[in-house]
Enzyme design. Structure first.
Site, PDB file in Angstrom:
ATOM      1  N   TYR A 105      38.192  41.403  52.933  1.00 37.02           N
ATOM      2  CA  TYR A 105      37.316  41.389  53.086  1.00 37.02           C
ATOM      3  C   TYR A 105      37.228  42.382  54.837  1.00 37.02           C
ATOM      4  CZ  TYR A 105      36.666  39.076  48.287  1.00 37.02           C
ATOM      5  OH  TYR A 105      36.547  38.173  47.195  1.00 37.02           O
ATOM      6  N   TYR A 144      45.019  36.368  48.507  1.00 39.23           N
ATOM      7  CA  TYR A 144      44.580  36.056  49.592  1.00 39.23           C
ATOM      8  C   TYR A 144      45.096  34.129  49.525  1.00 39.23           C
ATOM      9  CZ  TYR A 144      40.059  35.536  48.391  1.00 39.23           C
ATOM     10  OH  TYR A 144      38.334  35.431  47.433  1.00 39.23           O
ATOM     11  N   ARG A 154      44.683  32.527  45.694  1.00 40.50           N
ATOM     12  CA  ARG A 154      42.888  33.503  44.674  1.00 40.50           C
ATOM     13  C   ARG A 154      44.016  34.360  45.043  1.00 40.50           C
ATOM     14  NH1 ARG A 154      36.761  32.525  45.568  1.00 40.50           N
ATOM     15  NH2 ARG A 154      36.859  30.562  44.698  1.00 40.50           N
ATOM     16  N   HIS A 157      41.163  39.694  42.798  1.00 39.88           N
ATOM     17  CA  HIS A 157      40.065  39.059  41.071  1.00 39.88           C
ATOM     18  C   HIS A 157      39.359  40.420  41.923  1.00 39.88           C
ATOM     19  CE1 HIS A 157      39.125  36.063  45.161  1.00 39.88           C
ATOM     20  NE2 HIS A 157      38.279  36.901  44.748  1.00 39.88           N
ATOM     21  N   HIS A 159      34.966  40.154  42.441  1.00 42.47           N
ATOM     22  CA  HIS A 159      33.695  39.647  41.713  1.00 42.47           C
ATOM     23  C   HIS A 159      32.703  40.549  40.936  1.00 42.47           C
ATOM     24  CE1 HIS A 159      34.764  35.915  44.302  1.00 42.47           C
ATOM     25  NE2 HIS A 159      34.695  36.809  45.031  1.00 42.47           N
TER      26      HIS A 159
HETATM   27 FE   LIG Z   1      37.206  36.957  46.385  1.00 45.69          FE
END
Ligand SMILES: [Fe+2]
Length: 210
Positions: A105, A144, A154, A157, A159
């Site tokens: 991110y 990540y 994870r 995905h 959000h």
């Molecule tokens: Fe996330």
């Protein structure tokens, strides 16, 4: 004031526990006090209406927000927003945010050792049309690491946030050949049900990075 119909409450025993210690995130996010059942009033049963001026043309395309093309596999994520009776919810704001193709991110809190992409911010907005449809063009997000347990990662995905009535934080999408554009991008379909027994799993908390 027009009368409004209250939402159905979930049947007792059909919902998972908020606290599930083996999934470490729930320890911080689950309520520590018994829930208080609030009456559903006009405020809970209605939501704000957005004009098209709120969302700019192109906000739905995360691959066109910078001078160059982002790195990664282009994908199209589309679907509908539905109410508990399967009826489309038109003109509602859908926002998404996600990691780049390397699983990073662009946020100071994210110190995962993976490259950032100057051509990818990872945030998009769209309004549903009169049939409840939304559509995003983006990049397949990377997995990540996430410290729920040793060597936890994870899965890829995106959000989702739906303004006004509920927030969503999980995507289980279906590969959809009708949405796919040949030679350009794969398509995925994700229908969101706001309330009722078929409700999409949701969190009401927003603001956490991940
Ligand atoms: Fe996330």
């Amino acid at each position: 004031m027009p009368s409004v119909t209250a939402y159905r409450r979930p049947t007792a025993g059909t919902q998972p526990d908020y606290l599930f210690p083996r999934y470490a995130s729930t320890v911080k996010r689950a309520p520590t006090q018994p829930l208080v059942m609030l009456p559903q009033t006009q405020t809970e049963l209605t939501g704000p209406v957005f004009g098209y001026g709120e969302v700019k043309r192109g906000d739905h395309d995360l691959t066109q927000q910078h001078a160059g093309d982002p790195i990664g596999e282009r994908i199209i994520v589309s679907g509908r927003v539905l109410d508990e009776n399967g009826r489309p919810v038109p003109n509602t704001l859908v926002e998404i945010w996600q990691a780049n193709s390397a699983g990073r991110y662009p946020h100071r809190v994210d110190q995962h050792d993976a490259p950032t992409d100057p051509n990818f911010t990872g945030a998009g907005r769209a309004l549903t049309d009169k049939r409840g449809h939304y559509r995003f063009v983006t990049i397949r997000p990377g997995e990540y690491p996430w410290r729920n347990h040793y060597n936890a990662w994870r899965p890829a995905h995106i959000h989702f946030s739906l303004f006004g009535q509920a927030f969503v934080q999980r995507l289980v999408s279906t590969l959809d050949w009708e949405t796919t554009i040949p030679e350009m991008a794969l398509g995925y379909r994700f229908d969101i049900v706001l309330r009722g027994p078929e409700e999409t799993p949701m969190e009401t908390k927003k603001g956490a990075l991940r």
